[in-house]
Design a protein around this motif. Structure first.
Motif, PDB file in Angstrom:
ATOM      1  N   ALA A 126      68.598  53.320  14.331  1.00  0.00           N
ATOM      2  CA  ALA A 126      69.781  52.514  14.037  1.00  0.00           C
ATOM      3  C   ALA A 126      69.355  51.305  13.204  1.00  0.00           C
ATOM      4  CB  ALA A 126      70.473  52.070  15.319  1.00  0.00           C
ATOM      5  N   ILE A 127      70.343  50.686  12.571  1.00  0.00           N
ATOM      6  CA  ILE A 127      70.071  49.524  11.714  1.00  0.00           C
ATOM      7  C   ILE A 127      71.095  48.432  12.009  1.00  0.00           C
ATOM      8  CG2 ILE A 127      70.119  48.650   9.340  1.00  0.00           C
ATOM      9  CD1 ILE A 127      69.016  51.287   8.408  1.00  0.00           C
ATOM     10  N   VAL A 128      70.618  47.214  12.119  1.00  0.00           N
ATOM     11  CA  VAL A 128      71.465  46.021  12.173  1.00  0.00           C
ATOM     12  C   VAL A 128      70.794  44.934  11.337  1.00  0.00           C
ATOM     13  CG1 VAL A 128      72.433  46.491  14.446  1.00  0.00           C
ATOM     14  CG2 VAL A 128      70.322  45.195  14.276  1.00  0.00           C
ATOM     15  N   ARG A 129      71.583  43.936  11.013  1.00  0.00           N
ATOM     16  CA  ARG A 129      71.066  42.730  10.348  1.00  0.00           C
ATOM     17  C   ARG A 129      70.226  43.053   9.109  1.00  0.00           C
ATOM     18  NH1 ARG A 129      69.643  41.581  15.609  1.00  0.00           N
ATOM     19  NH2 ARG A 129      67.431  41.595  15.090  1.00  0.00           N
ATOM     20  N   LYS A 130      70.905  43.497   8.074  1.00  0.00           N
ATOM     21  CA  LYS A 130      70.280  43.637   6.763  1.00  0.00           C
ATOM     22  C   LYS A 130      69.043  44.544   6.787  1.00  0.00           C
ATOM     23  CE  LYS A 130      71.935  39.148   5.119  1.00  0.00           C
ATOM     24  NZ  LYS A 130      71.554  37.842   4.546  1.00  0.00           N
ATOM     25  N   ASN A 131      69.285  45.793   7.177  1.00  0.00           N
ATOM     26  CA  ASN A 131      68.260  46.822   7.091  1.00  0.00           C
ATOM     27  C   ASN A 131      67.085  46.595   8.033  1.00  0.00           C
ATOM     28  OD1 ASN A 131      67.471  49.301   5.987  1.00  0.00           O
ATOM     29  ND2 ASN A 131      66.023  48.303   4.610  1.00  0.00           N
ATOM     30  N   LYS A 132      67.357  46.064   9.221  1.00  0.00           N
ATOM     31  CA  LYS A 132      66.307  45.944  10.227  1.00  0.00           C
ATOM     32  C   LYS A 132      66.377  47.176  11.119  1.00  0.00           C
ATOM     33  CE  LYS A 132      64.263  42.658  13.451  1.00  0.00           C
ATOM     34  NZ  LYS A 132      64.387  41.335  14.098  1.00  0.00           N
ATOM     35  N   PRO A 133      65.422  48.115  10.963  1.00  0.00           N
ATOM     36  CA  PRO A 133      65.517  49.382  11.709  1.00  0.00           C
ATOM     37  C   PRO A 133      64.999  49.255  13.132  1.00  0.00           C
ATOM     38  CG  PRO A 133      63.604  49.424  10.297  1.00  0.00           C
ATOM     39  CD  PRO A 133      64.283  48.106  10.037  1.00  0.00           C
ATOM     40  N   MET A 134      65.569  50.076  14.001  1.00  0.00           N
ATOM     41  CA  MET A 134      65.146  50.100  15.396  1.00  0.00           C
ATOM     42  C   MET A 134      65.345  51.489  15.956  1.00  0.00           C
ATOM     43  SD  MET A 134      68.369  48.129  17.193  1.00  0.00           S
ATOM     44  CE  MET A 134      68.054  46.670  16.210  1.00  0.00           C
ATOM     45  N   MET A 135      64.717  51.748  17.090  1.00  0.00           N
ATOM     46  CA  MET A 135      64.930  52.971  17.842  1.00  0.00           C
ATOM     47  C   MET A 135      65.619  52.627  19.153  1.00  0.00           C
ATOM     48  SD  MET A 135      64.227  56.077  16.915  1.00  0.00           S
ATOM     49  CE  MET A 135      63.313  57.033  15.701  1.00  0.00           C
ATOM     50  N   ALA A 148      61.312  46.078   8.698  1.00  0.00           N
ATOM     51  CA  ALA A 148      61.959  46.733   7.555  1.00  0.00           C
ATOM     52  C   ALA A 148      61.469  48.170   7.507  1.00  0.00           C
ATOM     53  CB  ALA A 148      61.634  45.997   6.249  1.00  0.00           C
ATOM     54  N   GLY A 149      61.951  48.905   6.512  1.00  0.00           N
ATOM     55  CA  GLY A 149      61.500  50.281   6.333  1.00  0.00           C
ATOM     56  C   GLY A 149      62.505  51.296   6.839  1.00  0.00           C
ATOM     57  N   GLN A 150      62.048  52.560   6.918  1.00  0.00           N
ATOM     58  CA  GLN A 150      62.914  53.664   7.324  1.00  0.00           C
ATOM     59  C   GLN A 150      62.254  54.451   8.448  1.00  0.00           C
ATOM     60  OE1 GLN A 150      63.076  55.422   3.347  1.00  0.00           O
ATOM     61  NE2 GLN A 150      65.268  55.028   3.291  1.00  0.00           N
ATOM     62  N   LEU A 151      63.025  54.731   9.488  1.00  0.00           N
ATOM     63  CA  LEU A 151      62.560  55.514  10.621  1.00  0.00           C
ATOM     64  C   LEU A 151      63.194  56.901  10.574  1.00  0.00           C
ATOM     65  CD1 LEU A 151      62.960  52.807  13.403  1.00  0.00           C
ATOM     66  CD2 LEU A 151      60.779  53.756  12.613  1.00  0.00           C
ATOM     67  N   GLY A 152      62.414  57.939  10.857  1.00  0.00           N
ATOM     68  CA  GLY A 152      62.931  59.298  10.925  1.00  0.00           C
ATOM     69  C   GLY A 152      63.194  59.720  12.350  1.00  0.00           C
ATOM     70  N   ASP A 153      63.489  61.001  12.534  1.00  0.00           N
ATOM     71  CA  ASP A 153      63.761  61.545  13.862  1.00  0.00           C
ATOM     72  C   ASP A 153      62.481  61.632  14.683  1.00  0.00           C
ATOM     73  OD1 ASP A 153      66.424  61.865  13.267  1.00  0.00           O
ATOM     74  OD2 ASP A 153      66.225  63.976  12.706  1.00  0.00           O
ATOM     75  N   CYS A 154      62.617  61.407  15.979  1.00  0.00           N
ATOM     76  CA  CYS A 154      61.507  61.618  16.899  1.00  0.00           C
ATOM     77  C   CYS A 154      61.427  63.100  17.221  1.00  0.00           C
ATOM     78  CB  CYS A 154      61.699  60.803  18.170  1.00  0.00           C
ATOM     79  SG  CYS A 154      60.354  60.994  19.361  1.00  0.00           S
ATOM     80  N   GLU A 156      58.521  65.914  18.879  1.00  0.00           N
ATOM     81  CA  GLU A 156      57.215  66.117  19.502  1.00  0.00           C
ATOM     82  C   GLU A 156      56.507  64.780  19.747  1.00  0.00           C
ATOM     83  OE1 GLU A 156      55.075  69.311  17.572  1.00  0.00           O
ATOM     84  OE2 GLU A 156      56.938  70.373  17.148  1.00  0.00           O
ATOM     85  N   GLY A 157      57.333  63.762  20.027  1.00  0.00           N
ATOM     86  CA  GLY A 157      56.809  62.452  20.396  1.00  0.00           C
ATOM     87  C   GLY A 157      56.354  61.598  19.231  1.00  0.00           C
ATOM     88  N   LEU A 158      56.590  62.027  17.999  1.00  0.00           N
ATOM     89  CA  LEU A 158      56.146  61.289  16.822  1.00  0.00           C
ATOM     90  C   LEU A 158      57.306  61.037  15.866  1.00  0.00           C
ATOM     91  CD1 LEU A 158      52.787  63.176  16.193  1.00  0.00           C
ATOM     92  CD2 LEU A 158      53.036  60.812  17.016  1.00  0.00           C
ATOM     93  N   ILE A 159      57.262  59.867  15.200  1.00  0.00           N
ATOM     94  CA  ILE A 159      58.366  59.414  14.356  1.00  0.00           C
ATOM     95  C   ILE A 159      57.832  59.057  12.972  1.00  0.00           C
ATOM     96  CG2 ILE A 159      60.169  57.668  14.089  1.00  0.00           C
ATOM     97  CD1 ILE A 159      59.677  57.217  17.241  1.00  0.00           C
ATOM     98  N   PRO A 160      58.273  59.739  11.903  1.00  0.00           N
ATOM     99  CA  PRO A 160      57.847  59.336  10.562  1.00  0.00           C
ATOM    100  C   PRO A 160      58.427  57.966  10.199  1.00  0.00           C
ATOM    101  CG  PRO A 160      59.488  61.085  10.439  1.00  0.00           C
ATOM    102  CD  PRO A 160      59.162  60.914  11.882  1.00  0.00           C
ATOM    103  N   TYR A 161      57.597  57.137   9.571  1.00  0.00           N
ATOM    104  CA  TYR A 161      58.000  55.757   9.251  1.00  0.00           C
ATOM    105  C   TYR A 161      57.521  55.421   7.850  1.00  0.00           C
ATOM    106  CZ  TYR A 161      58.171  50.620   9.541  1.00  0.00           C
ATOM    107  OH  TYR A 161      58.418  49.275   9.301  1.00  0.00           O
ATOM    108  N   ASN A 162      58.453  54.973   7.019  1.00  0.00           N
ATOM    109  CA  ASN A 162      58.157  54.575   5.646  1.00  0.00           C
ATOM    110  C   ASN A 162      58.370  53.073   5.506  1.00  0.00           C
ATOM    111  OD1 ASN A 162      57.770  54.388   2.889  1.00  0.00           O
ATOM    112  ND2 ASN A 162      59.770  55.252   2.374  1.00  0.00           N
ATOM    113  N   TYR A 163      57.306  52.356   5.204  1.00  0.00           N
ATOM    114  CA  TYR A 163      57.385  50.903   5.021  1.00  0.00           C
ATOM    115  C   TYR A 163      56.678  50.535   3.722  1.00  0.00           C
ATOM    116  CZ  TYR A 163      56.786  45.882   5.861  1.00  0.00           C
ATOM    117  OH  TYR A 163      56.802  44.508   5.737  1.00  0.00           O
ATOM    118  N   LYS A 164      57.477  50.057   2.762  1.00  0.00           N
ATOM    119  CA  LYS A 164      56.961  49.680   1.449  1.00  0.00           C
ATOM    120  C   LYS A 164      56.189  50.838   0.805  1.00  0.00           C
ATOM    121  CE  LYS A 164      56.754  44.709   2.335  1.00  0.00           C
ATOM    122  NZ  LYS A 164      55.903  43.481   2.355  1.00  0.00           N
ATOM    123  N   SER A 165      56.787  52.039   0.897  1.00  0.00           N
ATOM    124  CA  SER A 165      56.244  53.272   0.308  1.00  0.00           C
ATOM    125  C   SER A 165      54.920  53.693   0.928  1.00  0.00           C
ATOM    126  CB  SER A 165      56.081  53.115  -1.218  1.00  0.00           C
ATOM    127  OG  SER A 165      57.344  52.894  -1.828  1.00  0.00           O
TER     128      SER A 165
END
Length: 334
Positions: A126-135, A148-154, A156-165
């Protein structure tokens, strides 16, 4: 409420309802849109009487609700934007904020997010406050958040995360499990995740080790032990765009699993996969031995089997459902 509902959307006289696996009408056509069942619940929608444009989609506004397997509403037509149920939760927009319903239609996470995605393994981005991602947890508690950045789906217990490419995978607490040198990374499936590195796709394991070297223009996620990948059609490392695409199936060690090469290959589901053999616009279904078990069907799209049926899409709004014998149990094709 059962999570497995063998009902399928169909249309009649510009309204949509549901049939069972034999093609018998179970829920009479009465909705403008009827989606598939997930977690025992299906999204249904009616076009807003005002017929005004939705500012987010720039399409005619919809009023979405949810029904159970008996066709009764569990959530009324009041939400302009919703996601299908996943992990017993569905994101719904109320005004400018997004919250979550449970499968009884109760708002179990109050709308307070600017954007929110589907729940997987008990966590939802989820995202609140100007693209601040959370789970979020399923009860709405913040499991962790990132600046900041983008969180993917969890998965097998792991979550892909993109922060500043820069890509990494996080654990369920938001701690870095491992980092990667790649330009894209997908959620895990059957112990492997597809990544993009230097313009080619390969697979990593849950420790971040490359187990299938990046070498493919396209790579689907593994399903039932196999994955469809595109292979270069002009020699290793070089693609000739004047030639048709070529797809093969590989196993989890990267070995070719089926000898045939296809113009397109879909994911395996319920032991079968849709493929284009040698002609576009014509799809057949194969088993894991590569044997054609459902002969070619002229269509625009052949979808994976789900609960015993596969949807076959024809031109425009024409479609139908076939069973595992390749027989149409229902179709609106004329």
């Amino acid at each position: 409420m059962s999570n497995c509902v063998n009902l399928f959307p169909f249309s009649e006289n510009d309204k949509e309802g549901y049939i069972n696996a034999t093609g018998k009408i179970v829920i009479e056509p009465q909705f403008d849109i009827a989606a598939e069942f997930y977690d025992g619940v299906a999204r249904v929608a009616m076009i807003d009487p005002s017929r005004t444009l939705d500012p987010l989609t720039n399409m005619i506004r919809l009023n979405n609700g949810f029904i159970g397997a008996d066709g009764a509403l569990i959530a009324d037509f009041q939400y302009p934007h919703v996601r299908d149920f996943s992990d017993q939760r569905a994101a719904v927009r109320v005004g400018k904020k997004v919250g979550y319903l449970d499968t009884a239609g109760e708002m179990v996470i109050e709308p307070r997010f600017d954007f929110a995605w589907s729940c997987s393994e008990g966590l939802a981005p989820a995202i609140v406050r100007k693209n601040k991602p959370m789970m979020l947890s399923k009860d709405g508690e913040v499991a962790f958040e990132k600046p900041a950045g983008q969180l993917g789906d969890c998965r097998e217990g792991l979550i892909p995360y993109n922060y500043k490419s820069k890509w990494s995978y996080l654990d369920r607490d938001g701690e870095t499990a491992f980092e990667l040198k790649c330009s894209a990374a997908s959620p895990f499936s059957e112990g492997l995740a597809a990544i993009l590195a230097k313009g080619k796709m390969g697979y990593i394991d849950t420790s971040g080790n490359i187990v299938i070297e990046p070498q493919f223009p396209q790579a689907q996620e593994f399903s039932e032990g196999l994955a469809a990948v595109e292979v270069y059609n002009a020699g290793k490392g070089k693609k000739d765009y004047t030639k048709p695409q070529q797809f093969i199936y590989i196993d989890q060690e990267g070995n070719r699993a089926i000898e045939t090469t296809f113009l397109f290959a879909g994911s395996f589901s319920e032991g079968l996969a849709a493929v284009n053999l040698d002609e576009r616009g014509v799809s057949a279904y194969i088993n894991k031995l590569g044997e054609v078990v459902i002969p070619p069907i002229k269509c625009d799209l052949a979808l994976p089997f789900r609960n015993g049926l596969a949807r076959i899409q024809f031109v425009g709004d024409r479609y139908g459902y076939i069973n595992r014998e390749g027989e149409f149990v229902w179709s609106n094709r004329k």
